[in-house]
Write a protein that holds these residues in place. Structure first.
Motif, PDB file in Angstrom:
ATOM      1  N   HIS A  73      -7.793   6.042   0.745  1.00  0.00           N
ATOM      2  CA  HIS A  73      -8.371   5.913   2.074  1.00  0.00           C
ATOM      3  C   HIS A  73      -9.884   5.813   1.936  1.00  0.00           C
ATOM      4  O   HIS A  73     -10.620   6.772   2.184  1.00  0.00           O
ATOM      5  CB  HIS A  73      -7.958   7.123   2.908  1.00  0.00           C
ATOM      6  CG  HIS A  73      -6.535   7.567   2.660  1.00  0.00           C
ATOM      7  ND1 HIS A  73      -5.455   6.836   3.113  1.00  0.00           N
ATOM      8  CD2 HIS A  73      -5.999   8.627   1.969  1.00  0.00           C
ATOM      9  CE1 HIS A  73      -4.317   7.451   2.754  1.00  0.00           C
ATOM     10  NE2 HIS A  73      -4.638   8.530   2.049  1.00  0.00           N
ATOM     11  N   ARG A  95       0.834  -1.218   0.000  1.00  0.00           N
ATOM     12  CA  ARG A  95       0.000   0.000   0.000  1.00  0.00           C
ATOM     13  C   ARG A  95       0.866   1.264   0.000  1.00  0.00           C
ATOM     14  O   ARG A  95       0.644   2.175  -0.791  1.00  0.00           O
ATOM     15  CB  ARG A  95      -0.922  -0.033   1.230  1.00  0.00           C
ATOM     16  CG  ARG A  95      -1.569   1.289   1.588  1.00  0.00           C
ATOM     17  CD  ARG A  95      -2.462   1.806   0.464  1.00  0.00           C
ATOM     18  NE  ARG A  95      -2.973   3.140   0.759  1.00  0.00           N
ATOM     19  CZ  ARG A  95      -2.357   4.270   0.442  1.00  0.00           C
ATOM     20  NH1 ARG A  95      -1.189   4.258  -0.196  1.00  0.00           N
ATOM     21  NH2 ARG A  95      -2.911   5.434   0.737  1.00  0.00           N
ATOM     22  N   GLU A 114      -6.893  15.695   0.982  1.00  0.00           N
ATOM     23  CA  GLU A 114      -5.918  15.748   2.080  1.00  0.00           C
ATOM     24  C   GLU A 114      -4.591  16.403   1.715  1.00  0.00           C
ATOM     25  O   GLU A 114      -3.791  16.665   2.601  1.00  0.00           O
ATOM     26  CB  GLU A 114      -5.647  14.338   2.633  1.00  0.00           C
ATOM     27  CG  GLU A 114      -5.053  13.378   1.614  1.00  0.00           C
ATOM     28  CD  GLU A 114      -4.618  12.036   2.194  1.00  0.00           C
ATOM     29  OE1 GLU A 114      -4.884  11.760   3.370  1.00  0.00           O
ATOM     30  OE2 GLU A 114      -3.995  11.262   1.441  1.00  0.00           O
ATOM     31  N   HIS A 115      -4.315  16.680   0.458  1.00  0.00           N
ATOM     32  CA  HIS A 115      -2.990  17.213   0.105  1.00  0.00           C
ATOM     33  C   HIS A 115      -2.935  18.732   0.049  1.00  0.00           C
ATOM     34  O   HIS A 115      -1.858  19.303  -0.015  1.00  0.00           O
ATOM     35  CB  HIS A 115      -2.519  16.651  -1.238  1.00  0.00           C
ATOM     36  CG  HIS A 115      -2.322  15.164  -1.224  1.00  0.00           C
ATOM     37  ND1 HIS A 115      -2.321  14.395  -2.362  1.00  0.00           N
ATOM     38  CD2 HIS A 115      -2.131  14.308  -0.198  1.00  0.00           C
ATOM     39  CE1 HIS A 115      -2.139  13.124  -2.038  1.00  0.00           C
ATOM     40  NE2 HIS A 115      -2.031  13.042  -0.728  1.00  0.00           N
ATOM     41  N   HIS A 165      -6.994   8.460  -4.342  1.00  0.00           N
ATOM     42  CA  HIS A 165      -5.979   9.100  -5.180  1.00  0.00           C
ATOM     43  C   HIS A 165      -6.189   8.519  -6.578  1.00  0.00           C
ATOM     44  O   HIS A 165      -5.730   7.414  -6.875  1.00  0.00           O
ATOM     45  CB  HIS A 165      -4.586   8.820  -4.625  1.00  0.00           C
ATOM     46  CG  HIS A 165      -4.459   9.310  -3.210  1.00  0.00           C
ATOM     47  ND1 HIS A 165      -4.696  10.629  -2.879  1.00  0.00           N
ATOM     48  CD2 HIS A 165      -4.181   8.684  -2.049  1.00  0.00           C
ATOM     49  CE1 HIS A 165      -4.550  10.782  -1.578  1.00  0.00           C
ATOM     50  NE2 HIS A 165      -4.251   9.622  -1.048  1.00  0.00           N
TER      51      HIS A 165
HETATM   52 ZN    ZN Z   1      -3.325   9.626   0.820  1.00  0.00          ZN
END
Ligand code: ZN
Ligand code: FAD
Ligand code: 2HG
Length: 482
Positions: free
Chosen positions: A391, A341, A437-438, A398
Motif C-alpha cells: 500500500h 494484486r 497493519e498486521h 510487505h
Molecule cells: Zn497489506
C-alpha cells in the motif's frame, strides 16, 4: 493431538462450568472433538499452531461475559479468535494445552443499520464481506477491503486495526470504528456502542481496543462508519521503471484526482512473477516485464468522469516519465488486475515459507529504504527473492522474502532470523515501523519491544495491567507475559 494423550484431557471443572453457559454444542473438547478442534488450534495459513484446552463458541454477549468470568475464576487464559486470518499468530493458543480459545463465529448478528447516521452495528463474528454487502444493500459502502475479506471478522479487524487497499482514502479500522461493546477480562461488559463522530468525554476507550489484539478484552460488537457508495470506478495498471517513479506518480494522481483516489498499490516484478506462476487464470497485462507495477483506482459517487480523470493523470505521468506503460481497465478487466494484486499473499505460499515484513516508512523514503534493505539482504543470502508489494499510498510495503530458487525450506529458514533482522535494521535506519497493519501477535512482539523506549514500554505494560491485572486475556501476545 491424540485422544490417548493424557495431557489433552480437559479440565473437568472448567468444562462443567462452561457447558451450561454455551450448551453442549458450544464447547469443543480435545479427544472427543479433535476433527473440529484442529482448525481452531492453528491460523488459516497454517504458520502457527498451538493446543487449546477447550474451544468455546458463545452465541451472545451475555454468554461471552459468563465464559470469560468462569475462565477468570478458574485462572485460565482466554484467546479470542475470529476468522484466524491474522498473520502474526495472535489468535492461536500456546502449546501448553491450558488456554481456552473463544471463537466469535456464532456472534453473527447485524444489530442495526442507521442510514441517516451512516453507521452499522454488527457483532464481532460478522465476516467483513458481509458488512460490505449489508452497506451496499442500503446504498452505502463499508470501505475496508483486503484479500481476506471473505473470512476475516469485524472483531479481528478491530483487534488488529486492519488496513487494506482503501486506507489512502478512508483510513483503516481506527477511522472506521465509532463505538464498541467489549467483555473485559473480569467478565464485566463495557457498553460503548455509540455511533458518535464527536465525543470528547475523557480518554478514548474505543481507540484503546483498536489494535489491542485480544489482550484487553473480547470485542463483541462494533458501530462502524459507512460512506456514500462510489459506483463509478476507473482502474489503471501501470508499468514503472522504479519505486521512485511510483512515489512521483502518487503525487500526480493526488494533485489531479484529489479525494477520488481510493487505492494506490505497487508490486515488484518478482511479486507479479509468482502470481502468474501460482494463481490460475492470471495473465500479464503487458507484453514485456517491468521492474515495478502500480495499481491506481479512482472512484466517485456522483457523475464525475473518473475514466477521463485517470486518462489525464496518465498523460501527465507519461510526460514526466513517471510511467513506462499503462492500461485503463473497467468491469472484468479491472477485476483481473485486482486479482494480480490480491493474489500475491496466497501465491507466495506456493513458493514455500514467506518471511513476512509488514513495514512502513515515510512515503518519500520508500525508494531509499528498499534499495538499502535489498543490498543488505543480498549480502546475507545471495539469491533470496524479495517479494515486495503493498500500500505505497500509506508508505506500507510487505517486504516479504522467499527462498532462493532450488533451496529447501529448511535451508532457507536457517537464515530467517538474520534476514528479518536485516529488514528491521533498514526500517530503523529510515525511522519506520516493523508492523504497519498486521499487528504484533507473537511474531513481532519482541522485535517491537526492542525498538520501543523504556517509557513507551512502561506505559503499554501499565495499560495492560490496569485492564487485565491477572494477565489472562490472550497472554504473551503484543507484550511478553509478566
Ligand atoms: Zn497489506
Ligand atoms: P484473527 O486472525 O482471528 O485474530 C487476529 C487477532 O485479533 C488475534 O490477536 C485475536 O486474538 C484478535 N481477535 C479476533 N477477534 C477478536 C475479538 N472479537 N475480540 C478481541 N480480539 C479479537 N490485514 C490488513 O491489515 N490488511 C490487508 O490488506 C490484509 N490482507 C490479508 C490478505 C490475506 C490473504 C490474509 C490471509 C490476511 C490479510 N490480512 C490483512 C490479515 C488479516 O486478515 C487481518 O489482520 C484481519 O483483521 C484478521 O481478522 P480475523 O477475524 O481473521 O482475526
Ligand atoms: C496484503 O496487502 C496483505 O496483501 C497480506 O496485507 C500481506 O501476506 C502478506 O504479507
Amino acid at each position: 493431538m491424540t485422544a490417548a494423550d493424557p495431557d489433552d484431557r480437559p479440565d473437568a471443572a472448567l468444562l462443567a462450568a462452561l457447558t451450561p453457559i454455551v450448551g453442549g454444542r458450544g464447547v469443543l473438547v480435545p479427544g472427543a472433538d479433535d476433527d473440529r478442534l484442529a482448525s481452531y488450534a492453528t491460523d488459516w495459513r497454517g504458520a502457527y499452531a498451538g493446543r487449546p484446552a477447550l474451544v468455546v463458541l458463545p452465541r451472545t454477549t451475555a454468554e461471552v461475559a459468563e465464559v470469560v468470568r468462569a475462565c477468570a475464576a478458574a485462572g485460565v487464559a482466554v484467546v479470542p479468535q475470529g476468522g484466524g486470518t491474522g498473520l502474526c499468530g495472535g489468535a492461536v493458543p500456546d502449546a501448553s494445552g491450558r488456554q481456552v480459545v473463544l471463537s466469535t463465529e456464532r456472534l453473527r448478528g447485524v444489530r442495526e443499520v442507521d442510514v441517516a447516521n451512516q453507521t452499522v452495528t454488527v457483532e464481532a463474528g460478522v465476516v467483513l464481506a458481509d458488512v460490505q454487502r449489508v452497506a451496499r444493500e442500503h446504498g452505502l459502502q463499508f470501505p475496508l477491503s483486503m484479500g481476506s475479506e471473505g473470512r476475516c471478522t469485524v472483531g479481528g479487524n478491530v483487534a488488529t486495526n486492519a488496513g487494506g487497499t482503501a486506507v489512502l482514502r478512508y483510513g483503516g479500522m481506527r477511522a472506521l470504528t465509532l463505538g464498541l461493546e467489549v467483555v473485559l477480562p473480569d467478565g464485566r461488559v463495557w457498553e460503548g456502542l455509540r455511533g458518535l463522530r464527536k465525543d470528547n468525554t475523557g480518554y478514548d476507550l474505543t481507540q484503546l481496543f483498536l489494535g489491542s489484539e485480544g489482550t484487553l478484552g473480547v470485542v463483541t460488537a462494533a458501530v462502524l462508519a459507512l460512506h456514500p457508495a462510489t459506483p463509478r470506478r476507473a482502474t489503471a495498471w501501470v508499468a514503472l521503471a522504479d519505486l521512485a517513479a511510483a512515489t512521483a506518480l502518487l503525487g500526480t494522481v493526488r494533485a489531479v484526482a484529489g479525494e477520488r483516489v481510493t487505492s494506490f498499490e505497487v508490486m515488484s516484478a518478482q511479486s507479479l512473477a509468482i502470481v502468474l506462476a501460482h494463481v490460475p487464470g492470471t495473465r500479464d497485462p503487458f507484453a514485456t516485464a517491468h521492474p515495478w507495477y502500480g495499481l491506481v483506482e479512482l472512484a466517485d459517487g456522483g457523475d464525475a468522469d473518473v475514466e477521463g480523470l485517470l486518462e489525464q493523470v496518465l498523460q501527465e505521468a507519461v510526460e514526466h516519465d513517471q510511467v513506462v506503460d499503462a492500461v485503463v481497465a473497467s468491469g472484468p478487466r479491472a477485476a483481473a488486475v485486482w486479482a494480480l494484486r490480491e493474489g500475491i499473499s496466497e501465491a507466495q505460499n506456493g513458493e514455500g515459507p514467506s518471511l513476512k515484513h509488514d513495514v512502513s516508512v515515510a512515503i518519500s523514503a520508500l525508494p531509499a529504504f528498499v534499495a538499502h534493505a535489498d543490498v543488505a539482504l543480498a549480502e546475507v543470502l545471495p539469491g533470496v527473492r524479495v517479494v515486495s508489494y503493498g500500500h505505497v499510498g500509506d508508505g506500507n510495503l510487505h517486504h516479504n522474502l522467499t527462498k532462493p530458487v532450488g533451496w529447501t525450506d529448511e535451508a532457507f529458514l536457517a537464515h530467517a532470523d538474520r534476514l528479518t533482522a536485516t529488514v528491521y535494521a533498514s526500517v530503523a535506519a529510515f525511522g519506520g515501523s516493523i508492523s504497519a497493519e498486521h499487528g504484533l501477535g507473537t511474531a513481532k512482539r519482541d522485535a517491537a519491544a526492542a525498538q520501543k523506549s523504556p517509557v513507551e514500554l512502561d506505559l503499554q505494560r501499565a495499560l495492560k495491567r490496569a485492564v487485565d491485572p491477572a494477565g489472562l486475556m490472550n497472554p504473551g501476545k503484543v507484550l511478553a507475559a509478566e
